[in-house]
Write an enzyme that holds these catalytic residues in place. Sequence first.
Site, PDB file in Angstrom:
ATOM      1  N   GLU A   1      -4.843  -8.493  -0.407  1.00 30.32           N
ATOM      2  CA  GLU A   1      -5.599  -8.237   0.825  1.00 30.32           C
ATOM      3  C   GLU A   1      -7.040  -7.961   0.441  1.00 30.32           C
ATOM      4  OE1 GLU A   1      -4.502  -5.290   3.664  1.00 30.32           O
ATOM      5  OE2 GLU A   1      -2.353  -5.695   3.466  1.00 30.32           O
TER       6      GLU A   1
ATOM      7  N   GLU B   1       0.815  -1.218   0.000  1.00 29.36           N
ATOM      8  CA  GLU B   1       0.000   0.000   0.000  1.00 29.36           C
ATOM      9  C   GLU B   1       0.853   1.274   0.000  1.00 29.36           C
ATOM     10  OE1 GLU B   1      -3.010  -0.376   3.033  1.00 29.36           O
ATOM     11  OE2 GLU B   1      -3.865  -2.152   2.069  1.00 29.36           O
TER      12      GLU B   1
END
Length: 536
Positions: free
Chosen positions: A305, A159
């Site tokens: 995820e 991320e």
Amino acid sequence: MTITIRADAADPGEPLAHFWSVCVGAGRAGEGLRAAWQEQLRTAAATCGFRYVRFHGLFHDDMFVHHRGADGSHDYNFQYVDELFDRLLDAGVRPFVELGFMPGDLARTKNTVFWWGAHGSPPTDLGAWAELVGRTVRHWVDRYGVDEVRSWYFEVWNEPNLRPFFDGTRGEYFDLYGTTALAVKEVDRHLRVGGPATSNFVPDTRFDGEREDKTAHATVTEAEDLRALEWRPVWVEAFLDHCASLGLPVDFVSCHPYPTDWALDSHGEGAHYTRGADATPRDLAVLREIVDKSAFPQAEIHLTEWSSTPSPRDHTHDHLPSATFVVKANVESIGLVDSLAYWTFTDVFEESGAGGSAFHGGFGLINFQGIAKPTFHAYRFLHALGDELVVRRPGAVVTRETATGRLTALAYHYPPEMPYSVPLSTPGRDVVEATLALGSPEVLEIELTGLPAGATVTVEILEPGSGDALTAWRELGSPDPLSREDIAFLREAAAITRTEVLRADRDGGLRHTRSLPPWSVVLVTQRPVLGAHQPG
């Protein structure tokens, strides 16, 4: 509305890839050295079929992989990593390697995210980072053999579009990706590397700028408007264009399609909006189209995820609606991706520190004490499906096992009164309790033909009070903390689901009708009950 399971054992089918069980998430590498983590991973892998596990913190200081000596030398120590990876492979699970975060001695900024102080930072020296990556991958090839390591995946960072996870610009991440990918490929060109591992989808492309570390704001006055917006993955198109322009390798594309609002400043903070119940398959279809039209159409797609929400303190994760959402989203996403990794298999997870109670809304399929949640059963049910898709219709799917010809079906009742993904429930359980109260029972019709005469068919039901640890916990009086006796009782109670055993008639036909409560999930298998399904 009637939910129908209808098929003939001789109906034609098409290959069905179990993308839901390719990979599962965990918190950080250091947690993987604990006995409970390892025990629960073995259970999740054996029962739910997970083949890879991904986690943060491979290069965090608590793994001691890299440090700088007093003379300025770069010193390497792989003992902790070896211990973890040896145990993964012994359990039949491979690492989906996330290359990050930054060792403290190479980090430009320190302690940017999580209770455990991850260094979400570009390196002070890209050359030293490349050396660290290259030495680590070579060590794995020497220890496990090149054929084994070629079966792994190497993902660059986590991320990077969110400042706590990467205290740099998009351009700096692209530089980091290029350096890392080339370092991996220098060891062996057949090793698989990808990214950008960005967080979430955002409304259209206007938020796909150079720096996306602030909560995006759109003029949205009604929740209905959120569902009408076009949502795009963050940085993915720019990433693919950048790699194509420089000739960088991209073996797979990764991002995190949580069905929530937009990329937040940090998990659990900022404005909370819930998107439509079909957000996940819609997002995956968009991503599939982007990759197909890119310079890398053969790249695999791994969503490394995913969960109902990105909060480790969402009580929905402990309740039945999360399990129903998991089944619905995965069944509706068939054929779109190579993996959709649930975040996470265990509540041995400390991004926000330790959970304050046994049922604190952690991500895990299994809680800290080894008690299965309804989502554990959701993945067990998905894993039970066959390798051929025979029928898919609203609320149900029928599959066949090629080797035996046996049928397996899965049905779910996600009530139409909830047109959104299951909403966040924090700090208490009020929201999820209200969600559970929505809807009314539907009729489930099962009609199977072409079975062997007298074949046994088992109907297993996940519903309130069945495979439901929270109900059993409340029947105990909601003890906190749990005694050893409480834990033993709840492990057993959470493993028990309601079952009915039916038999086909002499012509190989079976017809069965039952009421299906809201949020329930039903597994229909042409095989006997296999006993308790209990986490270790």
